[in-house]
Every structure is written in structure tokens, then in C-alpha cells.
Design an enzyme around this catalytic site. Structure first.
Site, PDB file in Angstrom:
ATOM      1  N   CYS A 110      32.292 140.433  96.408  1.00 42.97           N
ATOM      2  CA  CYS A 110      33.202 140.627  95.262  1.00 42.97           C
ATOM      3  C   CYS A 110      32.472 140.982  93.968  1.00 42.97           C
ATOM      4  CB  CYS A 110      34.057 139.396  95.052  1.00 42.97           C
ATOM      5  SG  CYS A 110      35.030 138.991  96.502  1.00 42.97           S
ATOM      6  N   HIS A 244      36.922 139.149  87.761  1.00 40.30           N
ATOM      7  CA  HIS A 244      37.269 139.465  89.150  1.00 40.30           C
ATOM      8  C   HIS A 244      38.569 138.720  89.467  1.00 40.30           C
ATOM      9  CE1 HIS A 244      37.512 139.543  93.370  1.00 40.30           C
ATOM     10  NE2 HIS A 244      36.968 138.357  93.581  1.00 40.30           N
ATOM     11  N   ASN A 274      43.602 139.511  95.698  1.00 42.40           N
ATOM     12  CA  ASN A 274      42.148 139.628  95.553  1.00 42.40           C
ATOM     13  C   ASN A 274      41.681 140.870  96.326  1.00 42.40           C
ATOM     14  OD1 ASN A 274      39.382 139.399  95.726  1.00 42.40           O
ATOM     15  ND2 ASN A 274      39.368 137.195  96.111  1.00 42.40           N
TER      16      ASN A 274
HETATM   17  N1  COA Z   1      50.800 127.990 102.118  1.00 44.86           N
HETATM   18  C1  COA Z   1      51.172 126.707 102.118  1.00 44.86           C
HETATM   19  N2  COA Z   1      50.287 125.697 102.168  1.00 44.86           N
HETATM   20  C2  COA Z   1      49.001 126.018 102.252  1.00 44.86           C
HETATM   21  C3  COA Z   1      48.549 127.334 102.283  1.00 44.86           C
HETATM   22  C4  COA Z   1      49.516 128.348 102.228  1.00 44.86           C
HETATM   23  N3  COA Z   1      49.181 129.643 102.216  1.00 44.86           N
HETATM   24  N4  COA Z   1      47.205 127.337 102.367  1.00 44.86           N
HETATM   25  C5  COA Z   1      46.815 126.060 102.388  1.00 44.86           C
HETATM   26  N5  COA Z   1      47.906 125.243 102.322  1.00 44.86           N
HETATM   27  C6  COA Z   1      47.944 123.794 102.302  1.00 44.86           C
HETATM   28  C7  COA Z   1      46.722 123.172 102.920  1.00 44.86           C
HETATM   29  O1  COA Z   1      46.857 123.067 104.315  1.00 44.86           O
HETATM   30  C8  COA Z   1      46.726 121.815 102.250  1.00 44.86           C
HETATM   31  O2  COA Z   1      47.660 120.999 102.892  1.00 44.86           O
HETATM   32  P1  COA Z   1      47.361 119.427 103.110  1.00 44.86           P
HETATM   33  O3  COA Z   1      47.208 118.865 101.734  1.00 44.86           O
HETATM   34  O4  COA Z   1      48.574 118.964 103.843  1.00 44.86           O
HETATM   35  O5  COA Z   1      46.094 119.373 103.905  1.00 44.86           O
HETATM   36  C9  COA Z   1      47.259 122.106 100.845  1.00 44.86           C
HETATM   37  O6  COA Z   1      47.942 123.359 100.948  1.00 44.86           O
HETATM   38  C10 COA Z   1      46.196 122.165  99.780  1.00 44.86           C
HETATM   39  O7  COA Z   1      45.173 123.024 100.265  1.00 44.86           O
HETATM   40  P2  COA Z   1      43.885 123.305  99.395  1.00 44.86           P
HETATM   41  O8  COA Z   1      42.972 124.206 100.154  1.00 44.86           O
HETATM   42  O9  COA Z   1      43.327 122.009  98.885  1.00 44.86           O
HETATM   43  O10 COA Z   1      44.528 124.082  98.154  1.00 44.86           O
HETATM   44  P3  COA Z   1      43.871 124.495  96.807  1.00 44.86           P
HETATM   45  O11 COA Z   1      44.639 123.944  95.675  1.00 44.86           O
HETATM   46  O12 COA Z   1      42.373 124.278  96.787  1.00 44.86           O
HETATM   47  O13 COA Z   1      44.092 126.071  96.817  1.00 44.86           O
HETATM   48  C11 COA Z   1      42.909 128.125  97.206  1.00 44.86           C
HETATM   49  C12 COA Z   1      43.481 126.849  97.811  1.00 44.86           C
HETATM   50  C13 COA Z   1      42.230 128.912  98.289  1.00 44.86           C
HETATM   51  C14 COA Z   1      44.042 128.910  96.595  1.00 44.86           C
HETATM   52  C15 COA Z   1      41.896 127.730  96.086  1.00 44.86           C
HETATM   53  O14 COA Z   1      41.007 126.750  96.565  1.00 44.86           O
HETATM   54  C16 COA Z   1      41.114 128.904  95.617  1.00 44.86           C
HETATM   55  O15 COA Z   1      41.642 129.869  95.127  1.00 44.86           O
HETATM   56  N6  COA Z   1      39.784 128.818  95.675  1.00 44.86           N
HETATM   57  C17 COA Z   1      38.938 129.912  95.251  1.00 44.86           C
HETATM   58  C18 COA Z   1      38.927 130.975  96.309  1.00 44.86           C
HETATM   59  C19 COA Z   1      38.361 132.277  95.826  1.00 44.86           C
HETATM   60  O16 COA Z   1      38.317 132.558  94.661  1.00 44.86           O
HETATM   61  N7  COA Z   1      37.928 133.051  96.787  1.00 44.86           N
HETATM   62  C20 COA Z   1      37.456 134.359  96.567  1.00 44.86           C
HETATM   63  C21 COA Z   1      36.068 134.359  96.153  1.00 44.86           C
HETATM   64  S1  COA Z   1      35.648 135.998  95.769  1.00 44.86           S
END
Ligand code: COA
Length: 317
Positions: A110, A244, A274
């Protein structure tokens, strides 16, 4: 420093995938995706190739720069994967825009667009090139695990391009890398050789979202502070920060800690998702076209991603 942006262009697939449609593929819903990421829709390739998108973006950037392919000294293409491992995406773009200069792909995930800007800076500063086409093109939806709701809802496809020419627009730039294959991994599929050692490489898309989130906020704050310090500029001098587009919450947190206003923050994740290294040049072209960034404005670009890699710069448009 070395260069000035003289043209920008962008291209994306036609098909728009919204959160509602995604909820029929995996167990998710619009509310979860919007509140956790800021994404409403993303463009997904149905039959466009990454080469076609790249050529389209490149041609638009060349038109805006009032140049043709023949005027270019170098083509740099940031991509995690072109249509082929060989020939490179850059070589196919070179053919299709009628250029005859050297052309090469680079992969910094990225942060690839920032790495390409840094290489352009080196080429132009050293006198090896005067006019360079940079394309950042990604087809993330080819690499996703469409059964994993935690990752497949986050990404989209697109290509952004800029033409840079010798000038004094770039004020400061930084790129970093910290090798890691735990936080964010996109696997490869290899043919099995009867002679080679079979390395057990997982072909899946894996991401530790929470840890990537912390890495993202920390590195954006560190890099932006550093490039602004080197450039000798303050938050109030900056027209816009283009981060980004990975997660709205990441760059809103960074915006607040850096003291930028809502108006100074570029947001396009709502309609792009993204798009990896394409996200910054896609936004740049969109904002210039909308008149939100004008010639002479100072902007900050900041990226982070797999590798782990990061990059940031301050430039006058
Ligand atoms: N829809 C519904 N629920 C979802 C889901 C979806 N698409 N994806 C995950 N969940 C659930 C998980 O299973 C979890 O459930 P649980 O609490 O019962 O176990 C809950 O939502 C929370 O998941 P979590 O991974 O802790 O969520 P989060 O608040 O950390 O958000 C991201 C997840 C990926 C959106 C976030 O961590 C993020 O954006 N991180 C940075 C990623 C990034 O920038 N990547 C690119 C780098 S270039």
C-alpha cells in the site's frame, strides 16, 4: 527537491459493489462495515484487466500534462501484481501509450506510490530522467479470500497516475520498511517443482486487523511529523492531507492528533474502499479535478501497508 506534478489521471472498474450486496456473500451488514471502516461502496473488476485500468489512468495524466508517451524518460508502476508476473505491468503500459523509455514495476504494497515518488525523486535529482510517469494500480479483489468477512469487505480496485517533471514541488519525503510476515500477508500460488524444497506458504489473505490498525496510526503520526518538520511547514500551511485510504477511523485519529481540520482531510474510502497503493493517486486526481486542490497548494501524502512499509511527503502541487 526534484520534481513537480504536471498531470494526474485515474481509472476504476464500472461495477459498484455496495455493502448490502456483500451481505449476501458473507455474514456482514452495512452498519458494521460503515462504522468500522467508513466504506459504503467499492469498485470491483468484472472484466477489466489491471493493464487496461493502468493505461486509461496513464493516458488521462499525459493529456493533462500535454505530453505523449514519447516525452517520457521512465515509467514506474506500483503494483502488488500485474496481469502477468512477466511482462511487467509497466512494460505493457509503455507499449499501449506509445512510449519508448525504460519501464519497471515496484512492489511496496500500500505504500508503493510513495516508494515510486521517492524513486522518481532519485532519478530526477541525479539527472538520469526529467519526465517520469508513475502509475499505482491494484486489483485487490483478485487476491481476497471471499469467504473471510474480516477482510473481503475492505478492498476495491483502481488505478491512479501522475506525470512528474523536474521542478521544485517536492519539499520532503520519507520511506520506511520493517520486514514482517505476520501482520499482513497475501500469499502466492506456485507451481510445484520436482526438485525444489517445498516451502509451506499459505496462499491465503491474512491480516491481524487490530495490530495493523495500531501500526497504521503510529506510523502516520511519526512520518507526517517528520516530513513536515523537514519541509519546515506547519499544519495551518497545508491545504490537504491525503492519507492512504485504508480505514476512516485510522486517518481520523491521525488527523486529530496532528491538529488538521475536517476540511484538510481527504476522504474517498467511502466510495473506493481500500485500493492499496492506488488510493493516494486516485484521491489526488479526484481532488484536483474537483478544484479542492489547486496549483500552488501544499499537500501531505501518507501511506502504510504490508511489508511492513510506510511513506510520507510534503509537496507543492
Ligand atoms: N461484518 C460483521 N462482523 C465482522 C466483520 C464483518 N465484515 N468482520 C469482523 N467481524 C466481527 C468479528 O468476528 C468480531 O466478532 P466477535 O467480537 O464476535 O469476535 C467483531 O466483528 C470485531 O472484530 P475486530 O476484528 O476486533 O474489529 P475491529 O474493530 O478491529 O475492525 C478492521 C476490524 C479490520 C476494520 C480494523 O481492525 C482495521 O481496519 N484495521 C486496519 C486494517 C488496515 O488498515 N489494513 C490495510 C493496511 S494497508
Amino acid at each position: 527537491m526534484s520534481f513537480q506534478i504536471i498531470g494526474t489521471g485515474r481509472a476504476h472498474p464500472e461495477f459498484v459493489l455496495d455493502n448490502e450486496m456483500l451481505s449476501k456473500v458473507v455474514d456482514t451488514n452495512d452498519e458494521w462495515i460503515v462504522t468500522r471502516t467508513g466504506i459504503n461502496t467499492r469498485y470491483v473488476s468484472t472484466d477489466e484487466t489491471i493493464t487496461e485500468l493502468s493505461v486509461k489512468a496513464a493516458k488521462k495524466a499525459l493529456v493533462k500534462a500535454s505530453l505523449t508517451g514519447k516525452d517520457l524518460d521512465l515509467i514506474l508502476c506500483s503494483t502488488m501484481k500485474g496481469d502477468y508476473a512477466c511482462p511487467s505491468l509497466a512494460c505493457l503500459v509503455q507499449r499501449d501509450i506509445g512510449a519508448d523509455c525504460p519501464a519497471v514495476d515496484l512492489n511496496a504494497a500500500c505504500s508503493g506510490f510513495m516508494y515510486a515518488l521517492d524513486q522518481a525523486d532519485a532519478y530526477i535529482s541525479s539527472g538520469k530522467a526529467e519526465t517520469i510517469l508513475i502509475i499505482a494500480a491494484e486489483m485487490m479483489t483478485r487476491h481476497l479470500d471471499w469467504t473471510d468477512r474480516a477482510t473481503c469487505v475492505l478492498f476495491g480496485d483502481g488505478a491512479g497516475a501522475v506525470v512528474v517533471r523536474k521542478g521544485d514541488g517536492l519539499k520532503s519525503i520519507i520511506i520506511t520498511a520493517k520486514g514482517d510476515d505476520q501482520l499482513l500477508v497475501i500469499g502466492n500460488t506456485f507451481c510445484k517443482s520436482p526438485y525444489g524444497r517445498q516451502i509451506d506458504i499459505d496462499p491465503e489473505f491474512r491480516m491481524k486487523g487490530g495490530e495493523v490498525y495500531k501500526f497504521a496510526v503510529t506510523s502516520v503520526l511519526r512520518d507526517v511529523k517528520e516530513v513536515m518538520k523537514t519541509a519546515g511547514v506547519k499544519t495551518k500551511d497545508i491545504k490537504m492531507m491525503i492519507p492512504h485510504q485504508a480505514n476512516l477511523r485510522v486517518f481520523q485519529a491521525a488527523k486529530e492528533k496532528l491538529g488538521f481540520t475536517d476540511e484538510q482531510l481527504a476522504v474517498g474510502i467511502d466510495h473506493y474502499g481500500n485500493t492499496s497503493s492506488a488510493s493516494i493517486p486516485l484521491m489526488l486526481d479526484e481532488l484536483i479535478e474537483a478544484g479542492k486542490i489547486k496549483q500552488g497548494d501544499l499537500i501531505v501524502l501518507t501511506a502504510f501497508g504490508g511489508g511492513l512499509t510506510t511513506g510520507a511527503c510534503v509537496m507543492k502541487v
